[in-house]
Design a protein around this motif. Structure first.
Motif, PDB file in Angstrom:
ATOM      1  N   LEU A  22       0.830  -1.275   0.062  1.00  0.00           N
ATOM      2  CA  LEU A  22      -0.002   0.235   0.007  1.00  0.00           C
ATOM      3  C   LEU A  22       0.801   0.993   0.103  1.00  0.00           C
ATOM      4  O   LEU A  22       0.411   2.282  -0.800  1.00  0.00           O
ATOM      5  CB  LEU A  22      -0.930   0.076   1.252  1.00  0.00           C
ATOM      6  N   GLU A  23       1.729   1.196   0.854  1.00  0.00           N
ATOM      7  CA  GLU A  23       2.661   2.278   0.915  1.00  0.00           C
ATOM      8  C   GLU A  23       3.569   2.621  -0.523  1.00  0.00           C
ATOM      9  O   GLU A  23       3.311   3.691  -0.933  1.00  0.00           O
ATOM     10  CB  GLU A  23       3.990   1.807   1.638  1.00  0.00           C
ATOM     11  N   ARG A  24       3.968   1.465  -1.162  1.00  0.00           N
ATOM     12  CA  ARG A  24       4.761   1.824  -2.425  1.00  0.00           C
ATOM     13  C   ARG A  24       3.427   2.347  -3.772  1.00  0.00           C
ATOM     14  O   ARG A  24       3.869   2.891  -4.689  1.00  0.00           O
ATOM     15  CB  ARG A  24       5.134   0.243  -2.776  1.00  0.00           C
TER      16      ARG A  24
ATOM     17  N   ARG B 101       3.948   7.050   9.299  1.00  0.00           N
ATOM     18  CA  ARG B 101       4.900   6.510  10.303  1.00  0.00           C
ATOM     19  C   ARG B 101       6.242   6.694   9.735  1.00  0.00           C
ATOM     20  O   ARG B 101       7.199   6.972  10.306  1.00  0.00           O
ATOM     21  CB  ARG B 101       4.412   5.139  10.566  1.00  0.00           C
ATOM     22  N   HIS B 102       6.072   6.172   8.297  1.00  0.00           N
ATOM     23  CA  HIS B 102       7.567   6.567   7.824  1.00  0.00           C
ATOM     24  C   HIS B 102       8.090   7.478   7.746  1.00  0.00           C
ATOM     25  O   HIS B 102       9.382   7.888   8.242  1.00  0.00           O
ATOM     26  CB  HIS B 102       7.348   5.876   6.123  1.00  0.00           C
ATOM     27  N   GLN B 103       7.288   8.796   7.512  1.00  0.00           N
ATOM     28  CA  GLN B 103       7.895  10.036   7.556  1.00  0.00           C
ATOM     29  C   GLN B 103       8.414  10.480   8.927  1.00  0.00           C
ATOM     30  O   GLN B 103       9.289  11.047   8.985  1.00  0.00           O
ATOM     31  CB  GLN B 103       6.651  11.093   6.962  1.00  0.00           C
TER      32      GLN B 103
ATOM     33  N   VAL C  70      13.894   2.468   9.316  1.00  0.00           N
ATOM     34  CA  VAL C  70      12.449   2.758   9.460  1.00  0.00           C
ATOM     35  C   VAL C  70      11.604   1.948   8.556  1.00  0.00           C
ATOM     36  O   VAL C  70      10.743   1.567   8.769  1.00  0.00           O
ATOM     37  CB  VAL C  70      12.442   4.222   8.540  1.00  0.00           C
ATOM     38  N   GLU C  71      12.147   1.083   7.559  1.00  0.00           N
ATOM     39  CA  GLU C  71      11.350   0.203   6.586  1.00  0.00           C
ATOM     40  C   GLU C  71      10.995  -0.917   7.660  1.00  0.00           C
ATOM     41  O   GLU C  71       9.791  -1.639   7.615  1.00  0.00           O
ATOM     42  CB  GLU C  71      12.074  -0.502   5.352  1.00  0.00           C
ATOM     43  N   GLY C  72      11.800  -1.336   8.543  1.00  0.00           N
ATOM     44  CA  GLY C  72      11.528  -2.379   9.564  1.00  0.00           C
ATOM     45  C   GLY C  72      10.628  -1.682  10.667  1.00  0.00           C
ATOM     46  O   GLY C  72       9.766  -2.146  11.072  1.00  0.00           O
ATOM     47  N   MET C  73      11.011  -0.827  11.193  1.00  0.00           N
ATOM     48  CA  MET C  73      10.244  -0.013  12.484  1.00  0.00           C
ATOM     49  C   MET C  73       8.882   0.611  12.210  1.00  0.00           C
ATOM     50  O   MET C  73       8.083   0.087  13.026  1.00  0.00           O
ATOM     51  CB  MET C  73      11.002   1.134  12.862  1.00  0.00           C
ATOM     52  N   GLU C  74       8.697   0.840  10.932  1.00  0.00           N
ATOM     53  CA  GLU C  74       7.112   1.524  10.722  1.00  0.00           C
ATOM     54  C   GLU C  74       6.094   0.393  10.699  1.00  0.00           C
ATOM     55  O   GLU C  74       4.820   0.727  11.063  1.00  0.00           O
ATOM     56  CB  GLU C  74       7.261   1.947   9.141  1.00  0.00           C
ATOM     57  N   HIS C  75       6.675  -0.961  10.490  1.00  0.00           N
ATOM     58  CA  HIS C  75       5.368  -2.075  10.809  1.00  0.00           C
ATOM     59  C   HIS C  75       5.137  -2.251  12.132  1.00  0.00           C
ATOM     60  O   HIS C  75       3.968  -3.028  12.348  1.00  0.00           O
ATOM     61  CB  HIS C  75       5.833  -3.113   9.963  1.00  0.00           C
TER      62      HIS C  75
HETATM   63 FE   FE2 Z   1       8.172   2.813   4.512  1.00  0.00          FE
END
Ligand code: FE2
Length: 142
Positions: free
Chosen positions: A15-17, A81-83, A103-108
């Motif tokens: 969804l992010e992509r 969340r990513h931002q 961030v790609e790991g933490m955001e989830h």
């Molecule tokens: Fe992300």
């Protein structure tokens, strides 16, 4: 009910992509999503069908793909969340590649209360350059 908590990391990444592609190119094609996530077009098509069945997007082979209101809400949430996490780690002066990976790991996994605390901390640090400089200096030394 499909709540944020039950949304898998893979669904969030899609969804992010998709939202990112729609915002930058105006559309999201299977081929672009596959390239961006570095996976096969067949896997992307499978996931797209699943997201369509879950009511998160509408997919028509020749017309392309559009997020539903529910899909867009989830996409905006993960993007936010990513931002916020990126802003926080950038403020600390970390390396951009490290930031993106982390961030790609933490955001989830981050919970709304923790995200709010990090947002507050980011705002306070932005207002206190002397304290921020101390934190950055100490980070560099370790
Ligand atoms: Fe992300």
């Amino acid at each position: 009910m499909l709540t944020e908590r039950h949304t898998s990391a893979a669904v969030e990444d899609y969804l992010e992509r998709i939202l990112e592609l729609i915002n930058t190119k105006g559309y999201a094609r299977v081929v672009d999503i596959a390239q961006s996530l570095k996976i096969s077009q067949a896997s992307v098509t499978n996931m797209i069908q699943r997201l369509d069945a879950e009511g998160l997007l509408k997919y028509e082979k020749y017309r392309g793909l559009a997020l539903t209101t529910a899909g867009e809400a989830l996409a905006l949430n993960i993007t936010r969340r990513h931002q916020l996490l990126t802003d926080f780690l950038k403020l600390l002066g970390l390396d951009e590649e490290v930031i993106y990976h982390d961030v790609e790991g933490m955001e989830h996994h981050i919970s709304p209360p923790t995200l709010r605390a990090i947002e507050a901390l980011t705002q306070q640090l932005q207002r206190q350059p002397a304290l921020l400089a101390k934190v950055r200096k100490q980070t560099d030394e370790n």
